[in-house]
Structure formats: structure tokens, C-alpha cells
Design an enzyme around this catalytic site. Structure first.
Site, PDB file in Angstrom:
ATOM      1  N   GLY A 239       0.654  -1.187   0.056  1.00 51.57           N
ATOM      2  CA  GLY A 239       0.084  -0.129   0.060  1.00 51.57           C
ATOM      3  C   GLY A 239       0.741   1.096   0.111  1.00 51.57           C
ATOM      4  N   GLU A 273       4.099  -6.597   1.750  1.00 52.53           N
ATOM      5  CA  GLU A 273       3.834  -7.065   0.398  1.00 52.53           C
ATOM      6  C   GLU A 273       3.549  -5.790  -0.505  1.00 52.53           C
ATOM      7  OE1 GLU A 273      -0.286  -8.396   1.481  1.00 52.53           O
ATOM      8  OE2 GLU A 273       0.613 -10.322   2.306  1.00 52.53           O
ATOM      9  N   PRO A 274       4.714  -5.192  -0.639  1.00 44.86           N
ATOM     10  CA  PRO A 274       4.708  -3.997  -1.461  1.00 44.86           C
ATOM     11  C   PRO A 274       4.563  -4.186  -3.144  1.00 44.86           C
ATOM     12  CG  PRO A 274       6.921  -4.470  -0.812  1.00 44.86           C
ATOM     13  CD  PRO A 274       5.992  -5.452   0.037  1.00 44.86           C
ATOM     14  N   GLY A 275       3.912  -3.722  -3.778  1.00 44.84           N
ATOM     15  CA  GLY A 275       3.597  -3.844  -5.311  1.00 44.84           C
ATOM     16  C   GLY A 275       4.131  -2.369  -5.994  1.00 44.84           C
ATOM     17  N   ARG A 276       3.228  -1.551  -5.878  1.00 51.23           N
ATOM     18  CA  ARG A 276       3.186  -0.198  -6.580  1.00 51.23           C
ATOM     19  C   ARG A 276       4.670   0.123  -6.199  1.00 51.23           C
ATOM     20  NH1 ARG A 276      -1.190   2.835  -8.165  1.00 51.23           N
ATOM     21  NH2 ARG A 276      -2.571   1.592  -6.727  1.00 51.23           N
ATOM     22  N   TYR A 316      -9.781   4.809 -12.695  1.00 48.86           N
ATOM     23  CA  TYR A 316      -9.602   5.556 -11.510  1.00 48.86           C
ATOM     24  C   TYR A 316      -9.612   7.129 -11.711  1.00 48.86           C
ATOM     25  CZ  TYR A 316      -7.660   0.878 -10.089  1.00 48.86           C
ATOM     26  OH  TYR A 316      -7.245  -0.345  -9.958  1.00 48.86           O
ATOM     27  N   CYS A 341     -13.278   2.895 -28.867  1.00 49.66           N
ATOM     28  CA  CYS A 341     -14.658   3.528 -28.989  1.00 49.66           C
ATOM     29  C   CYS A 341     -15.234   3.666 -27.647  1.00 49.66           C
ATOM     30  CB  CYS A 341     -15.307   2.695 -29.857  1.00 49.66           C
ATOM     31  SG  CYS A 341     -14.552   2.521 -31.543  1.00 49.66           S
ATOM     32  N   GLU A 342     -14.772   4.439 -26.679  1.00 44.79           N
ATOM     33  CA  GLU A 342     -15.114   4.786 -25.461  1.00 44.79           C
ATOM     34  C   GLU A 342     -14.630   6.225 -25.170  1.00 44.79           C
ATOM     35  OE1 GLU A 342     -16.575   2.894 -23.014  1.00 44.79           O
ATOM     36  OE2 GLU A 342     -16.288   0.855 -23.792  1.00 44.79           O
ATOM     37  N   TYR A 369       0.329  -2.025 -12.409  1.00 44.46           N
ATOM     38  CA  TYR A 369      -1.294  -1.891 -12.687  1.00 44.46           C
ATOM     39  C   TYR A 369      -1.205  -1.245 -13.992  1.00 44.46           C
ATOM     40  CZ  TYR A 369      -1.228  -3.000  -7.615  1.00 44.46           C
ATOM     41  OH  TYR A 369      -0.898  -3.245  -6.525  1.00 44.46           O
TER      42      TYR A 369
HETATM   43  C1  LIG Z   1      -2.624  -5.410  -4.095  1.00 49.56           C
HETATM   44  C2  LIG Z   1      -2.253  -5.914  -2.718  1.00 49.56           C
HETATM   45  C3  LIG Z   1      -0.913  -5.516  -2.283  1.00 49.56           C
HETATM   46  C4  LIG Z   1       0.137  -4.491  -3.040  1.00 49.56           C
HETATM   47  O1  LIG Z   1      -0.589  -3.262  -3.039  1.00 49.56           O
HETATM   48  P1  LIG Z   1       0.293  -2.181  -3.364  1.00 49.56           P
HETATM   49  O2  LIG Z   1      -0.340  -0.627  -3.092  1.00 49.56           O
HETATM   50  O3  LIG Z   1       0.822  -2.453  -4.892  1.00 49.56           O
HETATM   51  O4  LIG Z   1       1.611  -1.914  -2.926  1.00 49.56           O
HETATM   52  C5  LIG Z   1      -0.395  -6.244  -1.131  1.00 49.56           C
HETATM   53  N1  LIG Z   1      -1.269  -6.973  -0.558  1.00 49.56           N
HETATM   54  C6  LIG Z   1      -2.220  -7.371  -0.857  1.00 49.56           C
HETATM   55  C7  LIG Z   1      -3.321  -8.501  -0.165  1.00 49.56           C
HETATM   56  C8  LIG Z   1      -2.911  -6.924  -1.917  1.00 49.56           C
HETATM   57  O5  LIG Z   1      -4.268  -7.410  -2.579  1.00 49.56           O
END
Ligand SMILES: *Cc1c(COP(=O)(O)O)cnc(C)c1O
Length: 414
Positions: A239, A273-276, A316, A341-342, A369
Site C-alpha cells: 500500500g 507486501e509492496p507492489g506499486r 480511477y 470507441c469509448e 497496474y
Molecule cells: C494489491 C495488494 C498488495 C499490493 O498493494 P500495493 O499498493 O501495490 O503495494 C499487497 N497485499 C495485498 C493483499 C493486495 O491485495
């Protein structure tokens, strides 16, 4: 850091000009910097060096095999939300022993696959999932390591579609139910309680919701301890926000010191759990201006990337920086739109750019994403993905062809 910068008024990724990428692979194309991915991961990893921890990259942000492999080589763990993501992690050389499995609707087949792979932890999100996991583990003669995903009911202050920690969200369970579930899990023969888990949302730019969530989780941890249920790890989810426009993201060092201060005397291992945070600013979407047109006072640049390639603006109303790959003088005001076409098919509105037909543009902050949410809407072939490393570039996913799109389809017999 960013490896996307101008040299002699032309945008480069590390040491490779984006004009060269476009000439070699065409457009639209996603371009990722290996150095930026590695730097972001390493900064997260190092910020928590003083406390036992595991960084589980959230695969759904960008699940390209080569991206996962870069992170696996650095020793990353992985947070998955499907059986498909587990298979990607394993094929990319990731270690199942570093995998945590989140998700509100894991199927029996996915639970079985993950049990057989011996993943580190199932982040259980409902009573029903706990019961199903116990019975599948019993059939396989295995013991499933679990944490329970609690919903700390804090407002993460983010977009409603990506806020996940409120009690009316579909994710996780309330603290009361979590306690009941832990007591029940403690009686199950094929369940091993190892941790607790929360994830309150995405693109969070304030520390307080994150530390409030941890404080609530710690209360639960202490209460469970008094009941004789000991947890080895606390998973704080992902997050952490990034800068798309003018947001002031949380520095990972500040995040670490706030988290460790909130932990106090608690010594549980921390999972993240970092993604972004790892990939968003490590990628751009490279696109070409197909044509320009003016409707009334409004100037449109129609580019060859569309909402099927990058849905964040349409979904978003997300703002991402758009830049000309080759800088020219005398910018004008443009809407940058795709050919789908949107009316919702736009990349950006109201931008000052000096662009003309045939020019290349870069849509910044597209590493998370981006490609993963792309589709074949309007029967468009999905974009290629390229990784740049120093002066080298590699195609890590070829551009789709119409045969790729059609090979699973057929017409009815006569
Ligand atoms: C999407 C998600 C993440 C990653 O979120 P980011 O905002 O990209 O860091 C981590 N844990 C869970 C359970 C998620 O669904």
C-alpha cells in the site's frame, strides 16, 4: 531514483534512447528499468534491516516473468492472489518458501496447488476458507501454515476502489471474528497458526492509517498470546504510495521507523507486501502520436496506446505524467486519447506538450497496474514489454499477434 531522464533533449531509459526502443520493437510498448526495480526493492529491504523481516513483492502489480526473476535473484518473497501467480513465481525461479497467498476467493484447486508447493503462509480471509483449507490439507496429509487477515477498520485515505481496510469492505474479517477464527484454527489438526495479516489499501500517502492498523493488530496479537496462541509473524501488507504528480509519498525510511516504533518490544518477524512501491516508477508506456485533430477549441492527440493498454486513467481517473520523448519548443494544450470507441478512453487531459503526428510520448509511472490490467478490448493486440539494463535492452514479452488472440476461438460447425 529514476532511470528515465533526458540526454540532449531525448528521453532515455538507463543508457538506452526510447527512440531506439520504438525503432526496434514498435509501439505501444512498456519499458521497465532493471536498475529502478532493484533500487526500489533494495531500499525497502534495507529500511527494515534492524528487525527480522521478509519483503514479499505483490505479484499482481507487475507479473512479467522477467520482473519476478529480477526480484527472485535479490531474494524477494512474493505475495500472490491466484494459482496463476504462484505458477509465474515458480517459473521465474522464486522460492515457494517465501510465498504468502492472499485473496478473498481462493478456490479449492488453488489451495491444493499452494499446499503442494509448500508456500510460507495462507492469508485466510473467511471462516469458510479456513474450513476448506483444513479439509484439503487433511486429504493431502499436510499441515497448512496460516495467518488471518484482519480488517482494522481504518480509513487509508485513498481512492474508494483501492481502499480495502474498512469494515464494510469484502476483504479480511473483523477483529472479533479473527479471534474466534484463531481459537477454532488452534483446534484443527491440519492447520498451523503462524501469523496475522492486514492490508488496508493502496497508494497510501499518510503514515497514521498504517501505524493505526499495526497498533490494532498488536492488540490482537497480545490478546491471543494471553489465550496461549503465539504468532511468529505480523504481515502489514502493501500500500505504500508513490509520486505520480505532486503527491508527497512516505519515505520508506520514515515508514520503517514509524512501524518499528509502533512495534515497541514486540519481536515478531515483519512481513510486507509492496507492489506499486517496487515497480510503478520503474516503468513507462511508450506510444506514438498517430494523428492530431481539433474539435472546437479542443486539441486531441490520438496515440496508439489506449485504455486496453493502460486502464488506470479510465478506471480511477488516475493522473500520470505524459512527456514528449524528444523535446521541442512551444507547447500547446492537449488531450491525449486512444483509438478505442469509448469516451472514457483517455490517457491524459489538459497537458502542455510540444507534440505532432509521428512523435513519441512516454506515459510515466506505468510499471504497476499497467500491462497486468491490459486487455484485448477492440481486438487490439497487447503491447510488448521491454526491460532495459544499462545499455542493453531485452524483449521480455513479445507484442501479441492476431493469431495469439484467436487461437482459442472457433466458429460453429455447418
Ligand atoms: C494489491 C495488494 C498488495 C499490493 O498493494 P500495493 O499498493 O501495490 O503495494 C499487497 N497485499 C495485498 C493483499 C493486495 O491485495
Amino acid at each position: 531514483m529514476t532511470s528515465f531522464h533526458y540526454v540532449n533533449d531525448t528521453l532515455v531509459a538507463e543508457d538506452v534512447a526510447l527512440t531506439e526502443i520504438a525503432n526496434t520493437y514498435g509501439t505501444p510498448t512498456y519499458v521497465y528499468s532493471r536498475a529502478d526495480i532493484e533500487a526500489a526493492y533494495t531500499s525497502f529491504e534495507q529500511a527494515f534491516a534492524s528487525h527480522p523481516h521478509r519483503v514479499c513483492y505483490s505479484v499482481k502489480a507487475n507479473s512479467n516473468l522477467a520482473v519476478l526473476n529480477i526480484l527472485a535473484r535479490l531474494g524477494a518473497g512474493f505475495d500472490i492472489v491466484s494459482g496463476g501467480e504462484l505458477q509465474r513465481v515458480l517459473r521465474a525461479g522464486g522460492d515457494a518458501a517465501g510465498v504468502v497467498f492472499s485473496g478473498v476467493g481462493k478456490t479449492a484447486a488453488e489451495l491444493q496447488m499452494a499446499l503442494q508447493a509448500n508456500i510460507a503462509c495462507f492469508n485466510v480471509e473467511s471462516v469458510a476458507e479456513l474450513d476448506t483449507l483444513q479439509s484439503i490439507a487433511a486429504q493431502l496429509g499436510q499441515v497448512a501454515p496460516i495467518s488471518i487477515r484482519v480488517n482494522p477498520d481504518v480509513d487509508s485515505g485513498t481512492h474508494p476502489y483501492i481502499a480495502t481496510g474498512l469494515k464494510e469492505n469484502k476483504f479480511g474479517v473483523s477483529s472479533d471474528i479473527a479471534v474466534e477464527m484463531y481459537r477454532r484454527a488452534a483446534t484443527m489438526d491440519n492447520i498451523n497458526i503462524v501469523g496475522i495479516d492486514c492490508h488496508i489499501g493502496s497508494q497510501i500517502t499518510e503514515l497514521s492509517p498504517l501505524t493505526d492498523a499495526l497498533a490494532e493488530v498488536l492488540q490482537l496479537v497480545d490478546g491471543l498470546e494471553r489465550d496461549g496462541i503465539t504468532l511468529n509473524h505480523i504481515d502489514l501488507g502493501g500500500g505504500l504510495g508513490v509520486c505520480y504528480k505532486d503527491e508527497q509519498p512516505i519515505a520508506v525510511e520514515d515508514y520503517a521507523s514509524a512501524v518499528l516504533q509502533t512495534m515497541g518490544r514486540h519481536s515478531q518477524k515483519l512481513f510486507f507486501e509492496p507492489g506499486r512501491y517496487i515497480v510503478a516508477n520503474a516503468g513507462i508506456l511508450l506510444s506514438k502520436v498517430e494523428l492530431t485533430k481539433q474539435n472546437g477549441d479542443h486539441r486531441f492527440a490520438v496515440v496508439d496506446a489506449a485504455m486496453n493498454d493502460l486502464i488506470r486513467p479510465a478506471l480511477y481517473n488516475a493522473w500520470q505524467k505524459v512527456a514528449a520523448v524528444e523535446l521541442h519548443d512551444d507547447p500547446e494544450n492537449w488531450s491525449v486519447v486512444g483509438p478505442v470507441c469509448e469516451t472514457g478512453d483517455f490517457i491524459a487531459h489538459d497537458r502542455e506538450l510540444a507534440i505532432a503526428t509521428g512523435d513519441l510520448i512516454a506515459v510515466h509511472s506505468s510499471g504497476a497496474y499497467g500491462f497486468v490490467m491490459s486487455s484485448n478490448y477492440n481486438s487490439r493486440n497487447r503491447a510488448a514489454e521491454i526491460i532495459v539494463s544499462g545499455s542493453d535492452h531485452y524483449c521480455v514479452r513479445q507484442r501479441e499477434t492476431i493469431d495469439d488472440q484467436l487461437h482459442l476461438e472457433t466458429i460453429l460447425p455447418d
